[in-house]
Design an enzyme around this catalytic site. Sequence first.
Site, mmCIF file in Angstrom:
data_model
loop_
_atom_site.group_PDB
_atom_site.id
_atom_site.type_symbol
_atom_site.label_atom_id
_atom_site.label_comp_id
_atom_site.label_asym_id
_atom_site.label_seq_id
_atom_site.Cartn_x
_atom_site.Cartn_y
_atom_site.Cartn_z
ATOM 1 N N ASP A 220 -53.486 -16.739 43.996
ATOM 2 C CA ASP A 220 -54.363 -16.531 45.147
ATOM 3 C C ASP A 220 -54.044 -17.519 46.267
ATOM 4 O O ASP A 220 -53.780 -18.701 46.001
ATOM 5 C CB ASP A 220 -55.818 -16.739 44.679
ATOM 6 C CG ASP A 220 -56.827 -16.391 45.747
ATOM 7 O OD1 ASP A 220 -57.025 -15.197 45.996
ATOM 8 O OD2 ASP A 220 -57.411 -17.322 46.351
ATOM 9 N N GLU A 274 -49.731 -14.331 46.495
ATOM 10 C CA GLU A 274 -50.475 -13.759 47.621
ATOM 11 C C GLU A 274 -50.148 -14.630 48.830
ATOM 12 O O GLU A 274 -50.732 -15.681 49.039
ATOM 13 C CB GLU A 274 -51.987 -13.775 47.364
ATOM 14 C CG GLU A 274 -52.715 -12.957 48.417
ATOM 15 C CD GLU A 274 -54.088 -13.482 48.803
ATOM 16 O OE1 GLU A 274 -54.814 -12.746 49.482
ATOM 17 O OE2 GLU A 274 -54.435 -14.635 48.468
HETATM 18 C C1 NOJ Z 1 -57.685 -13.991 48.547
HETATM 19 C C2 NOJ Z 1 -58.483 -13.050 47.719
HETATM 20 O O1 NOJ Z 1 -57.785 -11.844 47.588
HETATM 21 C C3 NOJ Z 1 -59.817 -12.896 48.404
HETATM 22 O O2 NOJ Z 1 -60.588 -11.870 47.813
HETATM 23 C C4 NOJ Z 1 -60.533 -14.215 48.359
HETATM 24 O O3 NOJ Z 1 -61.739 -14.118 49.105
HETATM 25 C C5 NOJ Z 1 -59.680 -15.333 48.973
HETATM 26 N N1 NOJ Z 1 -58.307 -15.290 48.555
HETATM 27 C C6 NOJ Z 1 -60.225 -16.672 48.576
HETATM 28 O O4 NOJ Z 1 -59.988 -16.916 47.223
#
Ligand code: NOJ
Length: 565
Positions: A220, A274
């Site tokens: 993430d 991500e």
């Molecule tokens: C990316 C995640 O996909 C999202 O849902 C989240 O709010 C943020 N990162 C913070 O962790």
Amino acid sequence: MDVTQAAATLPELAPELVVERPWWRDAVVYQVYIRSFADANGDGTGDIAGVRAHLPYLAALGVDALWFSPWYPSPLADSGYDISDYRSIDPKFGTLWEAEQLISEARELGIRTIVDIVPNHVSNEHAWFREALAAPAGSAARERFWFRAGTGENGELPPNGWQSIFGGSAWTRLPDGEWYLHLFAPEQPDLNWSHPDVVTEHEDILRFWFDRGVAGVRIDSAALLVKDPELSEEPADPNPGEHPFTDRDELHDIYRGWRGLADSYDEPRVLVGEVWLPDAERLARYLRPDELHTAFNFDFLACPWEPGPMRASIESALASHAPVNAPATWVLANHDVTRTVTRYGRADTSFAFETKREGTPTDLVLGNRRARAAALLAMALPGSMYVYQGEELGLPEAENIPPERRQDPMWLRSGGVDPGRDGCRVPLPWSGQLPPFGFSPNGNAPLWLDQPDDWAPLSVEAQTDDPASMLNLYRVGLRIRREAPWGAGAELSWLNHGDDVIAFARGGRFLCIANLGSQPVELPAGTEVLVGSAELVGNAVPQDTTVWLVRTGSEGPPEATPAEQ
Ligand code: NOJ
């Protein structure tokens, strides 16, 4: 002929096209947003038992791996992306034993498991943050986070002007006067990645899940972990690598360490980042051979349904990934963005967080047609693909959720200006005529988010026997993709059918034609349709339609010639 159904037999592959490749290079990864997948215990929230019960559905869909959005103990201030214990399962979702069962049952069906790791921040209920709050200013326990004195005469102003991605200041002040950093919600304090405890703790968390048989992790906010120790202000137009909290060079050492760990397993574990970065070259730096294996292709996700930008996005992804020998990924949606059917049904089909555009005119029939064409296009491209749960059902964004039912901090922190992400996170419809549409065995279960009343035709049950349904398009497309009529890893060569058409060949005999323009495109001579996202008009591919074709042999070369590259 009904072209939405696959041709009965696929052509045999030439032996030189049958090659063994690491599974993740071509994988179809299905994102399970566990709160909304299936509820087995009747409390209105999805759970691990619900996923286990539906593993045959996922196997029949034809996916290679499941990525679970966070299932760990969490106060759910950000729907689980605020984790209080990384080595356990939230009791709402089940137990660690159930997770282990799920991992091995899925594997028996040929499906691998990827878990979500959130290294940028923890929950404010995580043991480290509680310890830090209980400790005085300047104490060692606070060094694992970003605690700072404020500015202004009495420290009443935040240490700097950084803004939270969810809106408002990225700093929150404590009663003792210190401020702490949170790039997301105040319930998600950022970790200090220059602290050795933070590094070793995460390596240990990775080992914990790798030892339990997960095939990899989705990382993430992977480009945010490292911050400028000087906490310098955000420049208006930063040079690459010079932003104070995004894409800093030190990040690459962290991921090299993780890659070493992942590679020490038999089979090597996989790291998926991500990484939201506008610059394709900067993104590719994370995919160098000793770093992450793949990263989500958000440029493709955000791209408008227009032929020029779509082709450019595909070309740019392929060109930037080639030098690092990483596969591109093809992503149309996830739990953070507007559902594809809705987005493609609007006048502006691009996606940007600041333009979620809830309430703008939407043509769902058009959106559905385009989403079908986009799905077949994405499935035909070289690389791996992500399917967010419900995309295979063609779910639209659930709009008009009453304010008191909304959960997303993006909505809450923007004072309701941003509709937030609840609309793409609604529980799946499985069967029946009325909510909860088989999502829960308890017909009166208070769902954590309500389903629209008119979703009966979108349920799995309603779509299963309808050859023209979105579900069957996914099943057929993924089945053919799995058999890879182009040959695993075959590269793409562009075909020229005009500016409004995205057309390419793979592996010599396979063709994909996506017509985004209003002029029908005649099928090339000597080809046979494998599958199409909509019916042909005569012998031509109409607007907003993708077809897969196979050359039938000796009829001569295809009409179009490879475009100059
Ligand atoms: C990316 C995640 O996909 C999202 O849902 C989240 O709010 C943020 N990162 C913070 O962790």
